[in-house]
Scaffold this active site. Structure first.
Site, PDB file in Angstrom:
ATOM      1  CG  ASP A 177      -2.328   0.562   0.842  1.00 45.47           C
ATOM      2  OD1 ASP A 177      -2.357   1.716   0.374  1.00 45.47           O
ATOM      3  OD2 ASP A 177      -3.340  -0.134   1.004  1.00 45.47           O
ATOM      4  CG  HIS A 248      -4.373   1.994  -2.208  1.00 47.05           C
ATOM      5  ND1 HIS A 248      -4.427   2.583  -0.968  1.00 47.05           N
ATOM      6  CD2 HIS A 248      -5.640   1.998  -2.680  1.00 47.05           C
ATOM      7  CE1 HIS A 248      -5.686   2.925  -0.689  1.00 47.05           C
ATOM      8  NE2 HIS A 248      -6.446   2.592  -1.717  1.00 47.05           N
ATOM      9  CD  GLU A 315      -9.947   3.921  -1.257  1.00 44.85           C
ATOM     10  OE1 GLU A 315     -10.893   4.266  -0.538  1.00 44.85           O
ATOM     11  OE2 GLU A 315      -8.832   3.621  -0.798  1.00 44.85           O
TER      12      GLU A 315
HETATM   13  C1  TNX Z   1     -11.079   1.634   2.073  1.00 42.34           C
HETATM   14  S1  TNX Z   1     -11.453  -1.169   0.992  1.00 42.34           S
HETATM   15  C2  TNX Z   1      -9.929   1.124   1.515  1.00 42.34           C
HETATM   16  C3  TNX Z   1      -8.728   0.946   2.347  1.00 42.34           C
HETATM   17  C4  TNX Z   1      -8.887   1.592   3.692  1.00 42.34           C
HETATM   18  C5  TNX Z   1     -10.261   1.293   4.268  1.00 42.34           C
HETATM   19  C6  TNX Z   1     -10.489   1.872   5.635  1.00 42.34           C
HETATM   20  C7  TNX Z   1     -10.545  -0.578   0.001  1.00 42.34           C
HETATM   21  C8  TNX Z   1     -10.478  -1.350  -1.192  1.00 42.34           C
HETATM   22  N1  TNX Z   1      -9.885   0.580   0.251  1.00 42.34           N
HETATM   23  O1  TNX Z   1      -7.597   1.419   1.668  1.00 42.34           O
HETATM   24  O2  TNX Z   1      -7.908   1.079   4.520  1.00 42.34           O
HETATM   25  O3  TNX Z   1     -11.243   1.794   3.408  1.00 42.34           O
HETATM   26  O4  TNX Z   1     -11.721   1.493   6.155  1.00 42.34           O
END
Ligand code: TNX
Length: 541
Positions: A177, A248, A315
């Site tokens: 990440d 990420h 994301e």
């Molecule tokens: C969303 S779930 C994210 C994570 C974060 C999390 C915190 C996902 C695919 N991405 O990067 O850690 O929320 O709740």
């Protein structure tokens, strides 16, 4: 002592009990020796009984344990019979026998979870009964984020033991990440030399004013990974590795600046990220990046035999791609409509690459944007919608909606929660979570492989915090994933809580720092400055 968690399909009780003694033998028939080894080791530790190896099926005798395969049972199905002939566990496969062995351990009482005998004279008894059992879902997962906070190898192995005790069978290992790269890649050593350490860390919610001003990091060597995968396999757990692309990825870009969008920002100035949230620094969609990650995945495939390989895909802000001449040229060259399609092309590349090597790609539900790669499976995290769309399009789905099974979110509305972030999800809420949304037809619902609880560790800096957030809710989750329960509103939560009384004693014997039913212990509390209580949208966005 039949307060089993997760609840089995059926229990028929008899009268009488099998008593394990110094003469009891353990006979493991063809194909079950691995389970026999595990069970003997676990029970020897706790009971001090030798449980000598029986050589013939009959050796188990009236006070022994027998393990065998029954091809008439489904792959993970088992039958456990305790009667005048001793205890016999039959399974459709070694995995089925193993889940039966886990049930036997629960039947023996909480001290069966200790690592040494207590030194008192005591009886190890299994009541006469017949249990028939099989899981509802074949994917019963737990995701652990070791990127935001590194967990030592020993803590990972312990996590696998706790999963096995709850009949969970997929360990989704979130290895990379923005805040850290945790797996040694021999051909790209800087990923761990540079990418596994950050200088400091935001404490609590990303809006918190506090920092921990000390380096944090660590990684698993390839031998550590081999050990983790083998340890999981002994427990009939599959490890699904996640290497997150194209978002990420700041830790990787900090290690190899050429992976980033160098025509938009000076990527040589980036370091491993020290705070939380959605990070704008994403991978450049270049041939160099693709070749680099093919190299990463080649080593990953060598280490992880699992059918599925997780490529993240979540994301990924498109801002840098919008501004990058290189990314725009690629969009034109490929005849794509926009940056979403560029992401889809990126994921599609690895889908084809993995498929050609006999594996299957799985990614977070954003991989649906711009067209879903053929054959790919989806981890549905932003609610059920992605999973519903994917199942309707004929893709397999793992349901893990953040509103329901994100265990980083607080489990009580009170002010004492150490991590007051996200939606409040109590033990009861998790117990009433339904992985298959009613909108799906039975045909579509077959694409729901199962469900998974996700432990993101932004606000969990050590295993004690992970324990607190994960338990007892993981016990409720395990029952949702394994047992066949009525519709959410009809579920017998009071009955579950009664069984939890026995289960807390097991967790005590295992040394799990769960959230006590009455609320956090003083040392578990942490004042709200670390994260303001907010309902609704999760903390990181
Ligand atoms: C969303 S779930 C994210 C994570 C974060 C999390 C915190 C996902 C695919 N991405 O990067 O850690 O929320 O709740």
């Amino acid at each position: 002592m039949t307060e089993l968690i997760p609840a089995p399909r059926s229990i028929v009780s008899g009268s009488g009990e099998v008593r394990l003694t110094a003469h009891s033998q353990l006979y493991a028939d063809t194909g079950t020796q691995g389970v026999g080894h595990w069970l003997r080791t676990a029970l020897r530790q706790a009971t001090g009984l030798p449980l000598r190896e029986g050589r013939e099926p009959g050796d188990a005798g009236g006070d022994g344990i027998g393990l065998q395969l029954d091809p008439g049972l489904g792959p993970e199905e088992y039958r456990l019979v305790s009667d005048g002939n001793g205890v016999l566990i039959e399974g459709g496969s070694p995995a089925g026998v193993f889940w039966g062995a886990q049930t036997l351990r629960q039947l023996l009482g909480p001290d069966a979870y200790r690592r040494a005998p207590l030194g008192r004279d005591r009886a190890w008894a299994v009541p006469y009964l017949t249990i028939r059992d099989a899981p509802r879902f074949r994917w019963r997962g737990l995701m652990l984020d070791v990127a935001r906070h590194f967990m030592r190898k020993d803590d990972v192995l312990r996590c696998l033991d706790l999963m096995a005790a709850h009949k969970l069978n997929v360990f989704h290992f979130h290895l990379t990440d923005d805040q850290g790269w945790r797996i040694q890649i021999e051909r790209h050593p800087r990923l761990t030399e540079i990418g596994s350490w950050r200088a400091r860390t935001k404490t609590g919610h990303r809006a918190s004013p506090l920092w921990e001003e000390k380096p944090h990091g660590g990684y698993y060597t390839q031998d550590d990974i081999r050990e983790i995968v083998a340890y999981a396999a002994e427990r009939h757990i599959t490890v699904v590795p996640e290497i997150d692309v194209p978002g990420h990825s700041q830790a990787a870009i900090a290690a190899y600046p050429e992976l980033g969008n160098t025509d938009v920002i000076d990527t040589t100035a980036l370091s491993v990220w020290d705070t939380w949230g959605i990070n704008p620094n994403v991978l450049a969609p270049t041939d160099n990046t693709l070749r680099f990650y093919e190299g990463v995945f080649e080593e990953v495939l060598e280490l992880f035999p699992s059918e599925f390989v997780h490529v993240g895909g979540d994301e990924c802000p498109k801002d840098q791609w919008r501004r990058s001449e290189t990314a725009q040229a690629r969009i034109r060259e490929l005849g794509l409509a926009d940056e979403d399609e560029l992401q889809s092309w990126f994921i599609g590349h690895f889908d084809a690459w993995l498929t050609a090597r006999g594996r299957r790609l799985i990614g977070w539900d954003e991989i649906l944007q711009g067209g879903l790669a053929k054959g790919a499976a989806v981890s549905s995290w932003r609610g059920y919608a992605g999973g519903i769309a994917a199942a309707r399009a004929g893709h397999d789905v793992v349901m893990c909606p953040e509103q329901q099974v994100y265990l980083d979110h607080r489990q009580d509305p009170g002010p004492d929660e150490p991590v007051p972030i996200g939606w409040v999800r109590t033990l009861e809420d998790v117990y009433r979570f339904e992985p298959v949304p009613p909108e799906l037809t039975p045909e579509e619902a077959r694409h729901v492989l199962g469900t998974q609880a996700n432990v993101w560790t932004e606000v969990m800096e050590d295993p004690a915090r992970v324990d607190y957030q994960t338990f007892p809710r993981l016990a409720a989750f395990a029952e949702v994933a394994w047992s066949v329960l009525p519709a959410p509103a009809e579920r017998d939560f009071a009955g579950f809580e009664r069984r939890m009384t026995a289960h807390y004693r097991r967790l005590d014997a295992l040394g799990v720092a769960y959230r006590p039913p009455a609320g956090p212990l003083p040392w578990q509390r942490r004042p709200g400055v670390l994260g303001r209580p907010i309902d609704g949208p999760p903390p990181h966005r």
